[in-house]
Design a protein around this motif. Structure first.
Motif: not given
Length: 277
Positions: A185-190
């Motif tokens: 799981n990635l930060p920001n919009d992703r």
């Protein structure tokens, strides 16, 4: 697994790959094709001059002699090993040879690449991974065992990944491996919430397995990049092998750009196997 392709450049790392191939071949009663791609100049390859033909023939015979000597090793006994010398150093040709011989696996030895060198030219391993339609196993070291009891399989749970996932499950179930699926799981919009990821998982396993049994083997990992998440968690869990689906040039569908499969294969110290989506 009946046929294995091993690209040979006579380096220490290509011997690591050959040793791995032999160990797998002995376990599966498979045969090995040792492939050397001869790098000749464009002048020699394209010339129609009679004076260039003896030179091309000389280099071809020299390469055949060298690969025969390279394959004169005691650990090859008991396995059918066929040397192949190709005239061109074109990395898509590895896939062509694999298709011609109906191979099941390509094994590459790699020391990786980083920094400016990687940006400018990449690595031979990346090029093979990018062009191969069959799984590519990348090894960096001389492996004592090739049991691969614990496998970390990176997955974005997109429908595009189902085909690669099923291929991986078939291979690893036959080997008796325990598969742990990793979602980064990635930060920001992703970023995705737990509920959003679980919905992806339910849809994925319903279509792929027609059951949700493997949901218990999924691990959510938070990190700044997909590559870092895969590598960090694989080391933490004590994986013997990392498996990554890849689109080749496009990268995993979940990800922003580039090819995660190529990057992981290039930078991991663990063995990495890629499955084409």
């Amino acid at each position: 697994m009946k046929k294995i392709i091993v690209p040979i450049d006579f380096s220490e790392h290509s011997e690591f790959a050959l040793k791995t191939a032999i160990k797998l071949a002995k376990k599966n009663n498979a045969e090995v094709y040792a492939l050397h791609m001869l790098e000749l100049s464009d002048t020699i390859l394209t010339s129609s001059s009679d004076s260039q033909r003896p030179e091309a023939l000389f280099f071809l015979k020299l390469a055949e002699k060298k690969i025969t000597e390279f394959l004169d090793k005691d650990y090859l006994k008991g396995v059918k090993v066929t040397p192949i010398v190709k005239h061109f150093k074109v990395f898509s040709e590895v896939n062509d040879v694999a298709q011609k011989h109906e191979a099941d696996l390509i094994i590459m030895g790699s020391h990786g690449a980083s920094g400016v060198k990687e940006l400018l030219i990449g690595s031979n391993t990346e090029r093979v991974v990018r062009n191969a339609n069959i799984p590519v196993l990348v090894v960096k070291n001389d492996l004592n065992e090739v049991n691969f009891e614990v496998v970390a399989f990176a997955c974005d749970f997109s429908e595009d990944s189902i085909k690669a996932y099923l291929k991986a499950c078939k291979l690893f179930d036959a080997m008796g491996s325990k598969i742990h699926l990793i979602y980064v799981n990635l930060p920001n919009d992703r970023f995705k919430s737990s509920i959003e990821i679980e919905r992806l998982m339910v849809n994925f396993f319903t279509k792929a397995d027609r059951n949700l049994d493997r949901m218990k083997d999924v691990h959510f990992v938070s990190d700044y990049t997909v590559e870092e998440g895969i590598l960090n968690f694989s080391i933490k869990m004590g994986a013997d092998l990392i498996a990554v689906p890849t689109h080749g040039r496009k990268g995993l569908s979940h990800f922003f750009q580039g090819s995660v499969g190529e990057d992981v294969a290039n930078h991991s110290t663990l063995p990495v196997i890629t499955f084409k989506i």
